[in-house]
Enzyme design. Structure first.
Site, mmCIF file in Angstrom:
data_model
loop_
_atom_site.group_PDB
_atom_site.id
_atom_site.type_symbol
_atom_site.label_atom_id
_atom_site.label_comp_id
_atom_site.label_asym_id
_atom_site.label_seq_id
_atom_site.Cartn_x
_atom_site.Cartn_y
_atom_site.Cartn_z
ATOM 1 N N GLU A 174 -16.780 12.291 14.097
ATOM 2 C CA GLU A 174 -17.934 12.011 13.215
ATOM 3 C C GLU A 174 -17.548 11.992 11.732
ATOM 4 O OE1 GLU A 174 -21.247 14.573 14.265
ATOM 5 O OE2 GLU A 174 -21.527 13.512 16.153
ATOM 6 N N GLU A 293 -20.200 11.828 23.009
ATOM 7 C CA GLU A 293 -21.199 12.907 22.898
ATOM 8 C C GLU A 293 -22.549 12.303 23.228
ATOM 9 O OE1 GLU A 293 -21.355 15.431 19.438
ATOM 10 O OE2 GLU A 293 -19.170 15.363 19.203
HETATM 11 O O1 AHR Z 1 -22.006 18.742 20.142
HETATM 12 C C1 AHR Z 1 -22.374 19.460 19.015
HETATM 13 C C2 AHR Z 1 -22.015 18.783 17.707
HETATM 14 O O2 AHR Z 1 -22.751 17.589 17.589
HETATM 15 C C3 AHR Z 1 -20.587 18.327 17.556
HETATM 16 O O3 AHR Z 1 -19.771 19.326 17.043
HETATM 17 C C4 AHR Z 1 -20.686 17.204 16.577
HETATM 18 O O4 AHR Z 1 -19.672 16.250 16.764
HETATM 19 C C5 AHR Z 1 -22.081 16.647 16.795
HETATM 20 O O5 AHR Z 1 -22.744 16.461 15.608
#
Ligand code: AHR
Length: 503
Positions: A174, A293
């Site tokens: 990210e 994610e």
């Molecule tokens: O999954 C939790 C968090 O969400 C992770 O660390 C990040 O990459 C995202 O914003």
């Protein structure tokens, strides 16, 4: 009222082979995912290395093919060297992504060893927040080079003679997010990803590399970020990442249940951007997607632990409801619908932090509602995805129009001669009659019709009531020749497992 829907499942309507890695997950040094989740020395269920056997058992049942590690936001401030070597000598450090203290008792080797026990591959992320190509190439050398160099010999001296052979690597995390340690502009990151990828591959040419897409479709730089990053790194990377989380904080269940349509559109948009850069570069290479994610995350607004520098404080321990499980089910179906493009996906996360599995420190383990659709998809959703040819009654919600009440996909497996139909009925009060034409498969036999449902869509599994929402196999599926008549109860997740006996 009973709603109607119909579906054709035809062997010739091949969409794609499923890459099993779409059933991946994620474990970050965040909250109690590592400490108190997979690792808790002194727990009655811990093995001699400190790994909780109860957690391993619950994870093995999911057959998780790949697990992303060690972050997440955590990786952007992580020095991997702090997590290797004798545990007693490891440094305790202030961890700036989540404002905790990292004890470094679990690091690269422990995690690789644990993942092997779990039956999973590691998807390793490198730190492109505070570090760059040098630390990344050294980590590849440490993990994957057999012997005879400084870092590979260091690994051997740490007790790991065999290389970990980690194939899939994330180039940071990210990097567009202002919350990220060392956040970058798209140009800064695109150049860095390209140069880091180049030297990582020089150490090990077998790597598959994932560049960071936007941290979400709602980011102001979304689309522009993807295009710029790929313009600068297209030849060096294999996948582009997508992250997405959904919640029902507005308490509008019909709108929430339609959120997988957002995932669908998100995948479509990112695939188009990849193809735009491919066309621009006259490249022959197709870039694939890594939805590394995704999940329901209802506590997403709450930030870091209130008191700074605690060790593994509970964080983001969402308790999932029946309706959350339906959204997870719809997202899994959506990932399958894009199996031709999405080759990796990670349910974020696996244990204690926005997770299907929960534990108590020193106490028991229990399974959340979302564990079940995830497990069913991973166990029965391997093989060939067939194009969904569906007719269904539809509705409009606050953010979506023409939402089909039926969300469904089928996967068939030539080896086992099995067909699996995954189906969600989004209607909150009516059942749905589904007619399925399976003619091309000849004679079929029902193995089982699994259903996850509950009278109350807000029902949850908790430590004291761990069996409140569990699947049963009393689903109603009737077979007449090549036709199925299926009754999908209101707000239910269904897995109809069939075997074809003749063609
Ligand atoms: O999954 C939790 C968090 O969400 C992770 O660390 C990040 O990459 C995202 O914003």
């Amino acid at each position: 009222m009973t709603l109607q829907a119909s579906m054709v499942i035809d062997k010739d309507f091949v969409l794609s082979e499923v890459d099993p890695r779409i059933y991946g997950s994620f474990i970050e040094h965040l909250g109690r995912a590592v400490y108190g989740g997979i690792y808790e020395p002194g727990h009655p269920a811990a093995d001699e290395r400190g790994f909780r056997r109860d957690a391993l058992e619950a994870i093995r049942k999911l057959k998780v093919p790949i697990i992303r590690y060690p972050g997440g936001n955590f990786v952007s401030g992580y020095n991997w060297e702090d997590g290797v070597g004798p545990q007693a000598e490891r440094k305790r450090k202030l961890e700036l992504a989540w404002w905790t203290t990292e004890t470094n008792q679990v690091g690269t080797n422990e995690f690789a060893e644990w993942a092997k026990l779990a039956g999973s591959e590691v998807m390793m992320a490198v730190n492109l927040g505070t570090r760059g190509p040098d630390a990344a190439r050294n980590l590849v050398e440490y993990c994957n080079h057999p012997a005879g160099s400084y870092y590979s010999d260091l690994r051997i001296s740490h007790g790991y003679k065999e290389p970990h052979r980690i194939k899939t690597w994330c180039l940071g995390n990210e990097m567009d997010g202002p919350w990220q340690i060392g956040a970058k502009t798209a140009v800064e990151y695109g150049r860095l990803a390209n140069e880091t990828a180049k030297v990582m591959r020089w150490v090990d040419p077998n790597l598959e590399l994932v560049a960071c897409g936007s941290s979400g479709r709602g980011m102001p730089t979304f689309a522009e970020w993807e295009a710029t990053v790929l313009d600068l790194s297209y030849d060096q990377v294999d996948y582009l990442s997508l992250h997405t989380y959904y919640n029902n904080n507005e308490n509008d269940s019909m709108n929430f249940l339609a959120r997988s349509m957002d995932m669908d559109q998100f995948i479509g948009s990112v695939a188009s951007i990849c193809d735009y850069i491919k066309a621009k570069k006259r490249s022959k290479k197709k870039l694939y997607l890594s939805m590394d994610e995704w999940n329901v995350w209802n506590t997403i607004g709450s930030s870091r632990a209130s008191e700074r520098w605690q060790v593994a404080p509970p964080e983001f321990e969402d308790t999932y409801t029946m309706e959350d499980a339906l959204v997870v089910g719809c997202c899994l179906i959506t990932l399958l619908k894009h199996a031709d493009r999405v080759k990796i996906a990670c349910l974020a996360q696996l244990i204690n932090v926005i997770a299907p599995i929960m534990t108590e420190n020193g106490g028991p383990l229990w399974l959340q509602t979302t564990y079940y659709p995830y497990m069913h998809a991973s166990l029965y959703g391997r093989g060939t995805v067939l194009h969904p040819v569906i007719r269904s009654a539809k509705y409009d919600s606050k953010d979506f129009t023409d939402v089909p009440y039926l969300e469904a996909i089928s996967v068939y497996n030539e080896e086992s001669r099995q067909i699996t139909l995954f189906a969600v009925n989004r209607h909150l009060s009516d059942s749905l009659e589904l007619d399925v034409n399976l003619g091309s498969f000849g004679q079929v036999r029902l193995i089982e019709h699994i259903v996850l449902e509950h009278e109350n869509i807000k029902a949850t599994n908790t430590k004291n009531r761990p069996q409140e929402v569990v699947p049963h196999t009393r689903g109603t599926t009737l077979i007449d020749g090549g036709k199925l008549s299926v009754k999908l109860s209101k707000a239910s997740w269904n897995v109809i497992r069939l075997e074809y006996v003749s063609e």
